[in-house]
Each structure stands twice: as C-alpha cells, then as structure tokens.
Design an enzyme around this catalytic site. Structure first.
Site, mmCIF file in Angstrom:
data_model
loop_
_atom_site.group_PDB
_atom_site.id
_atom_site.type_symbol
_atom_site.label_atom_id
_atom_site.label_comp_id
_atom_site.label_asym_id
_atom_site.label_seq_id
_atom_site.Cartn_x
_atom_site.Cartn_y
_atom_site.Cartn_z
ATOM 1 N N ASP A 258 -10.771 2.192 -2.984
ATOM 2 C CA ASP A 258 -11.275 2.047 -1.611
ATOM 3 C C ASP A 258 -12.793 2.144 -1.589
ATOM 4 O OD1 ASP A 258 -8.977 1.556 -0.235
ATOM 5 O OD2 ASP A 258 -8.635 3.618 0.414
ATOM 6 N N ASP B 295 0.826 -1.210 0.000
ATOM 7 C CA ASP B 295 0.000 0.000 0.000
ATOM 8 C C ASP B 295 0.863 1.264 0.000
ATOM 9 O OD1 ASP B 295 -2.317 1.524 0.118
ATOM 10 O OD2 ASP B 295 -3.181 0.372 1.776
HETATM 11 C C1 GLA Z 1 -5.704 1.924 2.160
HETATM 12 C C2 GLA Z 1 -6.159 0.714 1.385
HETATM 13 C C3 GLA Z 1 -7.209 -0.023 2.155
HETATM 14 C C4 GLA Z 1 -6.650 -0.437 3.504
HETATM 15 C C5 GLA Z 1 -6.164 0.785 4.248
HETATM 16 C C6 GLA Z 1 -5.448 0.401 5.518
HETATM 17 O O1 GLA Z 1 -6.691 2.891 2.243
HETATM 18 O O2 GLA Z 1 -6.603 1.075 0.126
HETATM 19 O O3 GLA Z 1 -7.629 -1.150 1.437
HETATM 20 O O4 GLA Z 1 -5.610 -1.341 3.300
HETATM 21 O O5 GLA Z 1 -5.265 1.543 3.456
HETATM 22 O O6 GLA Z 1 -4.961 1.487 6.194
#
Ligand code: GLA
Length: 734
Positions: free
Chosen positions: A554, A484
């Site tokens: 997200d 990420d």
């Molecule tokens: C990002 C990702 C999510 C999750 C969060 C965790 O927003 O896209 O899927 O993993 O971080 O903090």
C-alpha cells in the site's frame, strides 16, 4: 525403480537426488535412522566414504535398539525428527496419541521413486507439465511401535537447482492421533562453516519485505507468522548463507514455503554448532485430529541451491514460480497497464467521475481500468457492506455493467475489487448469517478496520461468497479481479468444529480460501487475478498458484518502493509485483518525488497508475504518455526477462537493478539516487549477465559499448541534481 536423477546405492544405503546443478544425499544409518548427508552443488557420485563420525557425548543418549555410546539422535543430522526419542533439538513432528503420549521414534521403513511430481490435493504447489521434467523420491518413516507412517516427498526438477519437499502422515493405527506439530521439511546441517547467516524478509503494513541478514547464533531463532496469513510482518521465505555470500558469489539455500497461513521457520544451532532448520505450518494454535485411516498432507517447501550468490538463487525462484507455480491465462502473458481509482477517489466516486478518469486513461494509452473498493452494498466508508457483493445502485447510477461497457468502448479492459473473506456487521450478509463471522459464541470478537473474518473453513460460507461473485462475473464483462484481505485473523474458533478440533480452524480457513480461489480462478481462467492484503500482506508462493500477480504494498512512495521491490525480488518474480505511480505528496509518506522517478520505479514491476488523471497538468500528461509507451516497449523484458540486483538501497544511497533477455540482446537498467549532496561521490555501476563480445547501443544517446566494457569498466551514474532522482538505461545489441 530408480531413474537417472534419483539413485539408491544399496551397499551404502544412500539415496542420491541429482542433476547437473545440485545433489541431495540421504542415508539409512544403523537401526534405520535416516541421516541427512548433503545438499549442495552437484557431485557425480558419492563413494560412501564420508560417514558421520561417532563420538560419545555426555547426556546425549542413544538409539533404542543400539546402545552404542557414540551413536545419538541428539547429534546425528537427520531427515525428519520426532519428539521423545533422545533428540533434544526442536522436533519436526509432535504427535499425540489417545493415551496422552507424544513419544515417537521414527525409523526408515520403505521408499519409492516416481517420474514427475505427485499432486498435493487441495494445496498450492509447484507442478510439472510433463513427467520428464522432474522425479520424485518418497521415503517412508514409521514409528517403531505404532502404525504411524510419514511419507516424505522429495521432488528434483531435472533442469533446475530446485528440490521440493513435503510430508504426508498416514494414521494406520486404530485410534485417533493429534498432530500438534508437523513440519514440511527438516534440514540438518553439519558444522562445516558454510551456513552461518540467515536472511529473512520482515516488515510491516506499508513496509513489506525489508532484507534482514543476521548471524546464526547458538539457541533457537524463529521467523514466523501467527496472524492467519503469511503476513506483512514476516514473509514466508528465508535463505541460509555464508557471511561471505554476496549477490554474485558464495553459497545460498533458499526456503520458500508454499503456504499463505501461519508459518514457522525455526533454526537451532545445537551444542556442537550444527544447524537444524524446520519449515512448516506454525504449531502455534494448531492441532489436527487424524482418525484411523486418515492422512494429512503438509504444504510444500521449495528449496533452491545456489553457489553463485543471491542473484542466482532469486533467478531460479523467478523462473520456477512464474513457469511452474503460477497458472491461468495470464501466467506468461504481458500484463496490462492499469489505472486504479483507489488513491484517486477512495470511496468518493460517481459514474461521471470515473468516466472522466477513464477518458484520460484511454488518451494516455493505459489499458485497463480497475474499480477499487466502494462499489458494492452501501459502502461509503470502510465500516460497512463487506459480504454484500452486489452493486451499490445509488452510487453507480449506470451500474457495473454500464461502467464495464463504457470502459470497453474506450478500448480498455475492466477490473473490479473484492474482499471475499470478510464481513461487516453493517451488511445484509451479517443480518442474514451472523454466525458466518468467525468468533467464539458469546464473546465479543476483536474488530480491525471495523471488519471481521468469515469462517472460510465452512463450506456454506464459501458457497455463499462464491455464488455472489459468480453472479457478478457471469453478468458483467470483467477482465480482472483484485482479491483483497484487509485484516488478520483473531477469535479463531469455528462453529463447524467440535471442541477437540478447534486447533484445525486456522488451517481449515486457508484450505477453504484455496478451494474457493481454485474454483473461481479455474472457472474464470481468462480473468487476470491479483492478490492483495493491505498491499503485500499475503505475498507468498501459495497465492501465486492461484493469482499470477499481487499488490506489492500500500506504500506507493517511490523511495520506499525501491526497498520493498528490491526485498521482494529476493524470492518472487517481477511479473508478480504490481507497482503504481501515485500522486505527490505521497499519501503514505508525504514525500514529493519527481514523476519521472515514480515512473521508473513502477516500471521496474508490473506498471500501473493510481491517481486522479483529471488533475494532471499538460506536462504531467505528456510524461505519463511517454512512460506508458516506453513500458509497452520493454514490458516483455521487465516481466519475463532475467532480473539482476546490482546495488542495494538497504546498503547505500543508490539503488540499481537490471533486466536482460535470454539472448542477452536487450538490456534495461535502473539506477536511483535517494539523497543529493553538495559534493557527490562519482558512483559507478557494473552491469552483469551480458555477452562480453556483443556490442550494445544506448537507445537514448546512441553511444555504443561492448558487453565486457559495461560489465568490467562500468558506467558512471548521471550527475543527478536534487533528491530522489532516477534513470532507466536501455541498451540493445547492434
Ligand atoms: C487495501 C488495498 C488497497 C485498496 C484498499 C481498499 O488496503 O491494499 O489497494 O484496495 O484496501 O480498501
């Protein structure tokens, strides 16, 4: 040496890259100015009789060495331009020398033809598996007075409508030069009425890759990112098209930049309505010092041509990106169905809670559990511990190993979340190495999600992260990693660089990330790597070289996902798009959609789940069980079949797309209707890409149809009741 895909006509001084689908022509014009002649549908042979007309145009001056009034770099379509030699259009390159001058005049110098495709060191790229898949033309330009050389790479894939481009600068002078702008490609198109529109993929966090189509007007238009990543806000892809181009007809040129940092797609419609297109690293906050003898290689652009509309263009990208850009053990393997705990628990989990979710998942046939954010350092909220990639013992009492063992005993795979490029001030890493944080000394850097960016351009920083990650990957049985990146770059300043080199910091960061990704993904080939940046903030062809899939957004709302996935499919394959079913009301939009619709939409990508399975009713469990077993049957078709967009959710209340295998014997079609109405219109869907002679059977109803019926007569979409409804049809040849 010429080959059967690249020829050089010595008489007319024309290079011709060609295969059965496309041709690309460039010509050495008078005084060695390199002229762009053509890119488009294949032509057998260019006889040399269509030269760019000469005409005197006031204030468009002439070529040094040739005072002919009608011959001007300001109007001639060229292959690659420089600043300062009477071409007032946006230049592909700006290079500054030690005397302060940035005036250059690039002329043809030499050429080479090679089998295969050269490796662009340190960069993601498309590749060949054997030299007979592609041929490469390297044309060298040189400044008229300085030993500055630009090698332009053109690779044509023999069986694909694809040409890749990049350039390499070679400083053979005895002084340092500064590259202030160095585009990867230029495409100058004449005013022939063909390309009058551009399609881009703008968006935002939780709103990625919305299709935007607009007329190309006079002046300059730019689609760019300045955020240090390819970004949610403007994806690193555009397509040129005609106003008549549709999904199934008309010309389209796709330009997909294989780069994850700041990009710039510039378009200029000039004084006589010709179009210049440049693609490259964004010159914003960029400058690269090149010492004598040094070279600089730009990232590559994948150009695709289609004369059958956008679907055909997308299909070419889907094949190339999954077959010749993606790598690793999972490249062409079916991807496991995931349960991810993020939206189920956020930071609030214990071994016990996770075990319960895993138990349920195993019962439902789900194949992998992914432990998301919150397992490391002492992370209970998003303001600590980034950089501390060791387990949080007080939270996971049985440890990561205990959890991995538990998951494996259940017959499932185990995955883990990392955010390797980041640092929290509240971390061991920061206490030990405060200087790893990217910032200018004595200036407070801008926080974002309470976190900061590590200077990945520095080797010691990368090594620290690599060591921590390797330790975990070597000691715990981990089958999947989600990589990420949850903020954009600011305070771009590197302690590793002197004051003259600070303009290199953001590109060096990306090169550093690529190096680290390369080390880890090649060492742990059998791990399934998934890219992510707050959802789809770094969903680009560069990342795909290291990680065959990426978290698309997200936003898990089924209705918004229809658009996000539809837009993403313009440039990226379905096997790269992960899609999860989450709980309702949706966390991001508050919308309540049926579980069936959430499943149908997520099944149109790489399916996963992201909700608390322990809170499901018996009916919901049986619906998920059904989805999981259905997906296992169609997964090969969805992930690796040909994908066709049928009806755009950007244009109407209906979204529809389909998948068909190469043999045209297996077909899956999705149709979704967003809002219901008291007097609904009877919408019809016309399938595409089938064999008209084959007889297909609807797997659910047993009804049969010939291919030409499904394509020409079409079928009515169901008379849905209620908002946000969908259906998946499965047809098989009998
Ligand atoms: C990002 C990702 C999510 C999750 C969060 C965790 O927003 O896209 O899927 O993993 O971080 O903090």
């Amino acid at each position: 040496m010429e080959d059967s895909y690249i020829s050089f006509d010595r008489e007319n001084k024309v290079f011709h890259l060609h295969n059965k689908k496309i041709s690309y022509l460039l010509k050495i014009e008078d005084n060695n100015v390199l002229n762009h002649l053509y890119f488009g549908k294949a032509i057998k042979h260019y006889s040399g009789n269509k030269s760019y007309p000469r005409r005197y145009r006031g204030f468009s001056g002439n070529v040094p060495g040739n005072p002919e009034r009608g011959y001007s770099k300001d109007t001639l379509p060229q292959e690659y331009s420089s600043h300062g030699s009477m071409d007032y259009r946006i230049p592909a390159s700006i290079i500054r020398r030690e005397n302060g001058s940035n005036i250059h005049d690039l002329r043809y110098f030499d050429y080479k033809i090679e089998p295969g495709k050269p490796n662009l060191k340190g960069l993601p790229q498309s590749y060949v598996e054997a030299d007979d898949e592609a041929s490469t033309l390297i044309v060298t330009l040189k400044d008229r007075f300085q030993e500055i050389y630009i090698d332009m790479y053109y690779t044509i894939y023999h069986d694909r409508a694809v040409i890749t481009r990049s350039v390499k600068v070679n400083n053979k002078t005895d002084q340092a030069i500064a590259l202030e702008k160095i585009a990867s490609m230029q495409l100058d198109l004449t005013n022939n009425g063909v390309y009058d529109q551009v399609v881009s993929l703008p968006g935002a966090h939780m709103h990625e890759r919305q299709i935007n189509r607009e007329d190309i007007n006079s002046g300059i238009r730019s689609f760019q990112s300045r955020r240090g990543e390819s970004s949610h806000q403007m994806n690193s892809f555009i397509a040129l098209a005609n106003h008549d181009t549709s999904e199934f007809a008309g010309p389209a040129i796709g330009l997909n930049f294989v780069y994850s940092g700041n990009h710039d797609f510039e378009l200029e419609k000039d004084q006589i309505d010709q179009l210049r297109v440049l693609v490259g690293i964004n010159p914003y906050n960029f400058s690269w010092n090149l010492d004598p003898g040094e070279t600089f290689q730009t990232p590559e652009v994948i150009m695709v041509y289609s004369d059958n509309g956008f679907n055909d263009m997308s299909n070419t990208y889907h094949h190339l990106l999954r077959e010749r850009v993606a790598r690793g053990g999972y490249k062409l393997k079916q991807r496991p169905i995931v349960i991810n705990n993020w939206e189920a628990t956020f930071f609030d989990f214990t071994d016990e809670k996770i075990e319960k979710i895993v138990d349920e998942a195993a019962n439902l046939g789900i194949e992998m559990f992914v432990l998301d954010d919150g397992w490391f350092g002492h992370r209970n909220t998003d303001n600590s511990s980034l950089g501390d990639w060791f387990e949080y013992k007080h939270k996971l009492l049985k440890g990561l190993k205990g959890m991995s063992d538990y998951v494996h005993q259940k017959g499932m795979k185990f995955g883990l979340w990392f955010e390797p490029e980041m640092i929290s001030v509240d971390s061991k890493l920061y206490r030990e190495h405060p200087d790893y944080l990217m910032q200018e000394p004595n200036r407070e850097p801008s926080p974002s999600r309470d976190q900061f960016v590590l200077d990945m351009g520095r080797q010691e920083v990368r090594q620290n992260v690599e060591k921590q990650m390797t330790k975990l990957l070597d000691s715990v049985d981990i089958d999947y990693v989600k990589w990420d990146m949850n903020r954009n770059m600011s305070d771009v300043y590197s302690l590793a660089l002197n004051k003259h080199n600070q303009g290199e910091a953001s590109h060096r960061y990306i090169l550093g990330v690529y190096e680290l990704m390369d080390h880890l993904t090649t060492k742990y080939k059998n791990i399934l790597w998934e890219g992510c940046s707050g959802g789809g903030g770094r969903f680009d062809a560069g990342l795909l070289y290291y990680m065959p899939q990426s978290w698309t957004s997200d936003n898990t709302d089924a209705v918004e996902r229809m658009k996000i996935q539809y837009g993403t499919s313009l440039a990226y394959p379905i096997s790269s798009m992960t899609a999860h079913v989450s709980a309702v009301p949706n966390q991001q939009t508050g919308r309540v959609t049926p579980l069936k619709t959430r499943g149908d939409v997520a099944m149109s990508g790489v399916l996963g789940y992201e909700l608390d399975l322990t809170k499901l009713t018996a009916d919901e469990k049986s619906e998920i069980k059904r989805q999981v077993s259905q997906y296992k049957k169609v997964r090969q078709l969805v992930q690796y079949g040909d994908y066709i967009r049928l009806k755009s959710p950007f244009e109407s209340n209906i979204a529809s797309w389909m998948f068909v295998n190469t043999e045209k014997t297996d077909v899956l079609m999705f149709v979704g209707r967003i809002l219901s109405s008291g007097q609904p219109v009877f919408h019809e869907i016309f399938l595409k890409g089938l064999n008209p002679e084959y007889q297909y059977q609807d797997v659910d109803t047993g009804k049969t149809y010939y291919g030409d019926e499904l394509m020409n007569l079409g079928i009515y979409i169901p008379d849905f009741n209620g908002d946000f409804q969908s259906k998946i049809y499965h047809f098989k040849k009998i």
